[in-house]
Design a protein around this motif. Structure first.
Motif, mmCIF file in Angstrom:
data_model
loop_
_atom_site.group_PDB
_atom_site.id
_atom_site.type_symbol
_atom_site.label_atom_id
_atom_site.label_comp_id
_atom_site.label_asym_id
_atom_site.label_seq_id
_atom_site.Cartn_x
_atom_site.Cartn_y
_atom_site.Cartn_z
ATOM 1 N N TRP A 192 0.839 -1.206 0.000
ATOM 2 C CA TRP A 192 0.000 0.000 0.000
ATOM 3 C C TRP A 192 0.876 1.259 0.000
ATOM 4 N N ALA A 193 1.918 1.276 0.844
ATOM 5 C CA ALA A 193 2.817 2.433 0.903
ATOM 6 C C ALA A 193 3.536 2.626 -0.425
ATOM 7 N N GLU A 194 3.978 1.550 -1.037
ATOM 8 C CA GLU A 194 4.690 1.650 -2.308
ATOM 9 C C GLU A 194 3.768 2.132 -3.428
ATOM 10 N N VAL A 195 2.522 1.687 -3.418
ATOM 11 C CA VAL A 195 1.572 2.115 -4.445
ATOM 12 C C VAL A 195 1.167 3.576 -4.223
ATOM 13 N N ALA A 196 0.835 3.934 -2.999
ATOM 14 C CA ALA A 196 0.328 5.283 -2.719
ATOM 15 C C ALA A 196 1.425 6.340 -2.580
ATOM 16 N N HIS A 197 2.612 5.926 -2.098
ATOM 17 C CA HIS A 197 3.660 6.905 -1.776
ATOM 18 C C HIS A 197 5.007 6.586 -2.427
ATOM 19 N N GLN A 198 5.008 5.595 -3.304
ATOM 20 C CA GLN A 198 6.205 5.184 -4.057
ATOM 21 C C GLN A 198 7.307 4.547 -3.214
ATOM 22 N N ARG A 199 7.085 4.377 -1.939
ATOM 23 C CA ARG A 199 8.095 3.734 -1.083
ATOM 24 C C ARG A 199 7.479 3.370 0.262
ATOM 25 N N ALA A 200 8.142 2.470 0.933
ATOM 26 C CA ALA A 200 7.792 2.151 2.320
ATOM 27 C C ALA A 200 8.827 2.828 3.216
ATOM 28 N N SER A 201 8.369 3.399 4.295
ATOM 29 C CA SER A 201 9.280 4.096 5.211
ATOM 30 C C SER A 201 10.161 3.094 5.957
ATOM 31 N N ASP A 202 11.234 3.588 6.523
ATOM 32 C CA ASP A 202 12.106 2.734 7.330
ATOM 33 C C ASP A 202 11.345 2.159 8.522
ATOM 34 N N ALA A 203 10.479 2.968 9.130
ATOM 35 C CA ALA A 203 9.693 2.490 10.278
ATOM 36 C C ALA A 203 8.774 1.344 9.859
ATOM 37 N N LEU A 204 8.181 1.451 8.685
ATOM 38 C CA LEU A 204 7.306 0.387 8.195
ATOM 39 C C LEU A 204 8.123 -0.855 7.864
ATOM 40 N N LEU A 205 9.248 -0.687 7.217
ATOM 41 C CA LEU A 205 10.096 -1.835 6.869
ATOM 42 C C LEU A 205 10.593 -2.559 8.120
ATOM 43 N N ALA A 206 10.788 -1.829 9.214
ATOM 44 C CA ALA A 206 11.216 -2.464 10.464
ATOM 45 C C ALA A 206 10.137 -3.391 11.031
ATOM 46 N N LEU A 207 8.871 -3.116 10.699
ATOM 47 C CA LEU A 207 7.759 -3.957 11.170
ATOM 48 C C LEU A 207 7.500 -5.153 10.252
ATOM 49 N N TYR A 208 8.031 -5.114 9.052
ATOM 50 C CA TYR A 208 7.771 -6.138 8.035
ATOM 51 C C TYR A 208 8.680 -7.343 8.258
ATOM 52 N N ARG A 209 8.085 -8.440 8.719
ATOM 53 C CA ARG A 209 8.827 -9.674 8.974
ATOM 54 C C ARG A 209 8.035 -10.846 8.399
ATOM 55 N N PRO A 210 8.098 -11.046 7.083
ATOM 56 C CA PRO A 210 7.290 -12.089 6.452
ATOM 57 C C PRO A 210 7.617 -13.498 6.924
ATOM 58 N N GLY A 211 8.813 -13.713 7.427
ATOM 59 C CA GLY A 211 9.199 -15.032 7.909
ATOM 60 C C GLY A 211 8.576 -15.416 9.232
ATOM 61 N N ASP A 212 7.801 -14.514 9.836
ATOM 62 C CA ASP A 212 7.149 -14.827 11.113
ATOM 63 C C ASP A 212 5.942 -15.752 10.951
ATOM 64 N N TYR A 213 5.556 -16.034 9.715
ATOM 65 C CA TYR A 213 4.356 -16.841 9.462
ATOM 66 C C TYR A 213 4.772 -18.226 8.967
ATOM 67 N N ALA A 214 4.180 -19.243 9.560
ATOM 68 C CA ALA A 214 4.485 -20.621 9.170
ATOM 69 C C ALA A 214 3.922 -20.944 7.802
#
Length: 183
Positions: free
Chosen positions: A96-118
């Motif tokens: 959503w951030a990349e589509v609406a704002h052309q990038r994801a913020s550092d704060a958002l990227l720090a929350l992004y942990r796709p490996g947390d899901y089995a």
């Protein structure tokens, strides 16, 4: 797939473009698992609660708050579940951030942990569009699906794709979960 930690629930990410059946799948799947004696929880999409009492405006601060709220809702739901079905994740906020704002913020990227899901389930947008105040891309769902596929591949996540009618989606998702269920 990630290795489950003892005492922690199996975390399942259900992601995909808007109006691709994620919420319906999560709710029905949780119901079916509970009917089968499992302690399953559906974690609804936090953006809906976030925008329930405020205007729908997409700022980076809003997206960061939604990502943090989604993770907080997952943590709360963990306490009463062995299987956690997460109706969207921070991945949706990143896209959503990349589509609406052309990038994801550092704060958002720090929350992004796709490996947390089995398990990650990617819903295809092959069902009719359902209008909703939080949806804005009815003609771009296939493009959005490709954004999800690319990001999941980049992150090393082998997502299980679900498509078709509700029962077919549910059966495919359940089949993917079976290897993670230890009786």
């Amino acid at each position: 797939m990630v290795q489950q930690q003892a005492g922690r629930p199996i975390r399942v990410a259900i992601v995909g473009p808007e109006s691709s059946g994620k919420s319906t799948l999560a709710e029905q799947w949780a119901r079916r698992l509970r009917a089968g004696g499992r302690r399953a929880a559906w974690v609804p999409e936090y953006a809906r609660a976030y925008y329930a009492d405020r205007p729908y405006i997409s700022t980076m601060a809003d997206i960061e708050a939604i990502a943090a709220g989604q993770l907080a809702a997952e943590r709360r739901a963990e306490e009463a579940a062995d299987i956690l079905l997460c109706d969207t994740t921070v991945l949706t906020c990143k896209i959503w951030a990349e589509v609406a704002h052309q990038r994801a913020s550092d704060a958002l990227l720090a929350l992004y942990r796709p490996g947390d899901y089995a398990l990650t389930v990617l819903a295809r947008p092959d069902i009719p569009w359902e209008p909703d105040p939080l949806r804005s891309h009815p003609e771009q769902r296939d493009w959005l699906l490709e954004l999800y596929r690319r990001e999941l591949a980049r992150s090393g996540i082998d997502a299980v794709e679900v498509a078709g009618a509700r029962e077919a989606r549910l059966a495919r998702a359940q089949q993917a979960l079976l290897p993670l269920l230890a009786d």
